[in-house]
Design a protein around this motif. Structure first.
Motif, PDB file in Angstrom:
ATOM      1  N   ALA A 181       2.795 -12.272 -18.093  1.00  0.00           N
ATOM      2  CA  ALA A 181       4.074 -12.128 -17.650  1.00  0.00           C
ATOM      3  C   ALA A 181       5.023 -11.530 -18.963  1.00  0.00           C
ATOM      4  CB  ALA A 181       4.953 -13.218 -17.125  1.00  0.00           C
ATOM      5  N   VAL A 182       4.792 -12.104 -19.951  1.00  0.00           N
ATOM      6  CA  VAL A 182       5.747 -11.754 -20.932  1.00  0.00           C
ATOM      7  C   VAL A 182       5.253 -10.434 -21.797  1.00  0.00           C
ATOM      8  CG1 VAL A 182       5.827 -12.167 -23.489  1.00  0.00           C
ATOM      9  CG2 VAL A 182       6.105 -14.029 -22.027  1.00  0.00           C
ATOM     10  N   ALA A 183       4.047 -10.030 -21.343  1.00  0.00           N
ATOM     11  CA  ALA A 183       3.636  -8.689 -21.902  1.00  0.00           C
ATOM     12  C   ALA A 183       4.221  -7.566 -20.854  1.00  0.00           C
ATOM     13  CB  ALA A 183       2.109  -8.574 -21.626  1.00  0.00           C
ATOM     14  N   ILE A 184       4.289  -8.032 -19.423  1.00  0.00           N
ATOM     15  CA  ILE A 184       4.893  -7.047 -18.595  1.00  0.00           C
ATOM     16  C   ILE A 184       6.378  -6.953 -18.829  1.00  0.00           C
ATOM     17  CG2 ILE A 184       5.359  -6.680 -16.059  1.00  0.00           C
ATOM     18  CD1 ILE A 184       2.793  -7.901 -15.513  1.00  0.00           C
ATOM     19  N   ALA A 185       7.147  -8.106 -19.103  1.00  0.00           N
ATOM     20  CA  ALA A 185       8.725  -7.922 -19.524  1.00  0.00           C
ATOM     21  C   ALA A 185       8.804  -7.200 -20.695  1.00  0.00           C
ATOM     22  CB  ALA A 185       8.797  -9.619 -19.793  1.00  0.00           C
ATOM     23  N   ALA A 186       7.952  -7.277 -21.710  1.00  0.00           N
ATOM     24  CA  ALA A 186       8.055  -6.550 -22.870  1.00  0.00           C
ATOM     25  C   ALA A 186       8.113  -4.987 -22.467  1.00  0.00           C
ATOM     26  CB  ALA A 186       7.011  -6.719 -24.074  1.00  0.00           C
ATOM     27  N   ILE A 187       7.147  -4.502 -21.905  1.00  0.00           N
ATOM     28  CA  ILE A 187       7.260  -3.142 -21.180  1.00  0.00           C
ATOM     29  C   ILE A 187       8.333  -2.980 -20.662  1.00  0.00           C
ATOM     30  CG2 ILE A 187       5.911  -1.508 -19.934  1.00  0.00           C
ATOM     31  CD1 ILE A 187       3.391  -3.310 -20.336  1.00  0.00           C
ATOM     32  N   ILE A 188       8.698  -3.508 -19.589  1.00  0.00           N
ATOM     33  CA  ILE A 188      10.059  -3.529 -18.867  1.00  0.00           C
ATOM     34  C   ILE A 188      11.332  -3.260 -19.872  1.00  0.00           C
ATOM     35  CG2 ILE A 188      11.622  -4.253 -17.183  1.00  0.00           C
ATOM     36  CD1 ILE A 188       9.087  -5.298 -15.482  1.00  0.00           C
ATOM     37  N   SER A 189      11.414  -4.207 -20.840  1.00  0.00           N
ATOM     38  CA  SER A 189      12.592  -4.278 -21.506  1.00  0.00           C
ATOM     39  C   SER A 189      12.582  -2.856 -22.458  1.00  0.00           C
ATOM     40  CB  SER A 189      12.568  -5.426 -22.486  1.00  0.00           C
ATOM     41  OG  SER A 189      13.639  -5.338 -23.370  1.00  0.00           O
ATOM     42  N   LYS A 190      11.228  -2.588 -22.945  1.00  0.00           N
ATOM     43  CA  LYS A 190      11.094  -1.306 -24.011  1.00  0.00           C
ATOM     44  C   LYS A 190      11.636  -0.051 -23.102  1.00  0.00           C
ATOM     45  CE  LYS A 190       7.996   1.239 -26.951  1.00  0.00           C
ATOM     46  NZ  LYS A 190       6.674   1.027 -27.420  1.00  0.00           N
TER      47      LYS A 190
END
Length: 278
Positions: free
Chosen positions: A62-71
């Protein structure tokens, strides 16, 4: 919130699909979901929104997906319940929207063999994700002190005041307005004061109109004097309420139609912007 690698099965991974410029995630967040998410984002560079419905999954995924969204500065939409690890994904959005009956569920992370407190200390990415979303320390403490075996669902009012939720979808506006109409249909007229009562509500697209009946005839009503207080009261009712304030920001409008005892229009006030909510 999660199970470590080798723990019990989390169930089948979420399904992902792209419609227009939205990528939809529905189900459990796993590492395979993260890989598929990255692939779809690469295949569809015009995606600007992620819609998610999930009870959680693996924290790292979930954190990895969140990082993509944020970037990529993508917007997010919670559809129904978004709990546990799902909250990282939703809160990583640039603009965060709630759909019909949406909710965010929070609790302490859980690592097998460790207590909730130990799990929290061993999961700094969880706290960091919430801090990055701008949540207050008090909110984060409440969220992460909730036992891992249970769930805390803050109200929309709390989430809005925390800045967790920015807007509502058009479907949410329509749904909430229809509920208001049904409320007045089943509960009948409501007395406002000794001379005024609200008798009905009707909705059209993003607009809702409340009809108020004033005792007496229209020619007996000094609307020019009354309208100042009517506007003040309408602004206070809508704009000082966190949920309806966000409704207005999302495109909703509220009209207060005043008629006399014979149904003749006296005047109306519409709130479609909130300027001063103090």
């Amino acid at each position: 919130m999660d199970q470590p690698e080798g723990g019990r099965s989390l169930g089948p991974p979420a399904t992902l699909k792209v419609t227009a410029r939205t990528l939809h995630i529905d189900g459990t967040i796993t590492h395979k979901v993260t890989e598929r998410f990255q692939a779809l984002i690469n295949q569809h560079p015009d995606i600007d929104q992620v819609s998610i419905s999930s009870f959680g999954g693996r924290t790292n995924a979930a954190v990895a997906i969140a990082a993509i969204i944020s970037k990529r500065k993508l917007n997010t939409v919670a559809v129904g319940e978004c709990s546990s690890g799902c909250t990282f994904i939703f809160l990583s959005g640039k603009i965060r929207k709630f759909d019909i009956n949406s909710s965010l569920g929070f609790h302490s992370p859980k690592i097998l063999g460790l207590s909730d407190l130990q799990s929290r200390l061993e999961s700094p990415a969880v706290t960091e994700a919430y801090q990055a979303a701008g949540l207050s320390s008090a909110f984060i403490d409440e969220a992460l002190s909730t036992p891992s075996a249970s769930m805390w669902y803050p109200s929309d009012d709390v989430l809005i005041k925390e800045g967790a939720v920015h807007l509502f979808t058009q479907d949410r506006i329509k749904h909430d307005h229809e509920q208001e109409v049904e409320y007045f249909r089943t509960n009948g007229p409501l007395k406002v004061d000794r001379l005024t009562k609200v008798v009905s509500a009707k909705t059209d697209k993003n607009s809702i109109t409340y009809t108020y009946v004033i005792a007496g005839r229209s020619e007996e009503v000094d609307w020019d004097s009354m309208v100042v207080l009517a506007k003040y009261d309408a602004n206070a009712a809508i704009c000082r309420n966190a949920v309806t304030n966000v409704m207005v920001k999302s495109g909703a409008s509220y009209t207060y139609l005043y008629v006399d005892e014979n149904g003749q229009k006296v005047g109306s006030v519409m709130i479609d912007k909130c300027y001063n909510t103090v």
